[in-house]
Design a protein around this motif. Sequence first.
Motif, PDB file in Angstrom:
ATOM      1  N   TRP A   1       0.987   2.040   0.025  1.00  0.00           N
ATOM      2  CA  TRP A   1       0.882   2.647   1.349  1.00  0.00           C
ATOM      3  C   TRP A   1      -0.408   3.455   1.440  1.00  0.00           C
TER       4      TRP A   1
ATOM      5  N   THR B   1       1.928  -5.616  -0.541  1.00  0.00           N
ATOM      6  CA  THR B   1       3.036  -5.794  -1.472  1.00  0.00           C
ATOM      7  C   THR B   1       2.633  -6.881  -2.444  1.00  0.00           C
TER       8      THR B   1
ATOM      9  N   SER C   1       7.103   6.537   4.227  1.00  0.00           N
ATOM     10  CA  SER C   1       7.687   5.513   5.094  1.00  0.00           C
ATOM     11  C   SER C   1       6.977   5.409   6.442  1.00  0.00           C
TER      12      SER C   1
ATOM     13  N   TYR D   1      12.658   2.739  -5.877  1.00  0.00           N
ATOM     14  CA  TYR D   1      11.255   2.886  -6.250  1.00  0.00           C
ATOM     15  C   TYR D   1      11.096   3.788  -7.471  1.00  0.00           C
TER      16      TYR D   1
ATOM     17  N   CYS E   1       4.450  -1.940  -4.181  1.00  0.00           N
ATOM     18  CA  CYS E   1       4.186  -1.683  -2.770  1.00  0.00           C
ATOM     19  C   CYS E   1       3.172  -0.555  -2.650  1.00  0.00           C
TER      20      CYS E   1
ATOM     21  N   ASN F   1       8.182  -5.902  -7.426  1.00  0.00           N
ATOM     22  CA  ASN F   1       6.987  -5.864  -6.598  1.00  0.00           C
ATOM     23  C   ASN F   1       6.346  -4.487  -6.695  1.00  0.00           C
TER      24      ASN F   1
ATOM     25  N   GLN G   1       1.650   0.385   5.299  1.00  0.00           N
ATOM     26  CA  GLN G   1       1.875  -0.376   4.069  1.00  0.00           C
ATOM     27  C   GLN G   1       0.779  -1.422   3.968  1.00  0.00           C
TER      28      GLN G   1
ATOM     29  N   ASP H   1       8.820  -1.407  -6.785  1.00  0.00           N
ATOM     30  CA  ASP H   1      10.109  -1.781  -6.207  1.00  0.00           C
ATOM     31  C   ASP H   1      10.891  -2.520  -7.291  1.00  0.00           C
TER      32      ASP H   1
END
Length: 205
Positions: free
Chosen positions: A143, A160, A153, A116, A141, A139, A157, A134
């Motif tokens: 969150w 995407t 983490s 990332y 992403c 992509n 999420q 990503d």
Amino acid sequence: NTPCLLQLDSGRVLLFGWASDDAANATVRLLYSDDDGATWATSSSGCLPASISLDGTTGYTIRSIRVAAASGQILLIASLYNNAVSNYEIRQYASSDGGNSFSLVATLLASATPFYTWPSVLAVSGRFFVALLDTTGNNVCIWSLSSAYLPISAGIQTGTIAVGKPILETMLVADENGNLYLSTRFGPLAPPFAWGIWTSTDLGI
């Protein structure tokens, strides 16, 4: 390695920027202004919990920092390049004292997959939103975090977005109605570049 501005609800403007010493270590310095930027004062000469080595072989190359504030907390995302493994790394920090000191919350390691980089952060309706590129799949992403102290983490999420082309920059913004907008600049890796804009009217749900 551009600095990053943040205006608090009180009106105080915070300026975060990388600073390095003669021993080739970096930290984040914090300046503040209470008069809309007319004058500035140092709030913290080193607000990270530990300095970051800039050694060209075993250390890091510092990249961007991004910040957002909500519910008395400040979220800081630092983008680094890990010279030891030749890949990108993301560090997540949180502060509850106005940015004078931060705790390390999580690290998205350069040795893990996916890789990332190019972070963008935003606070809307008391929640933090983090967008990361990503690089393994081109992509973006996104969150949603209920707290700056919640690891990325462990967040929700919310999306995407498959751009399908090399992405060079990302930016999250919101309008007065709480609608989210994601802007990306994508390649080829040399001009002419193109821009893509995506929007969400439900906080990315």
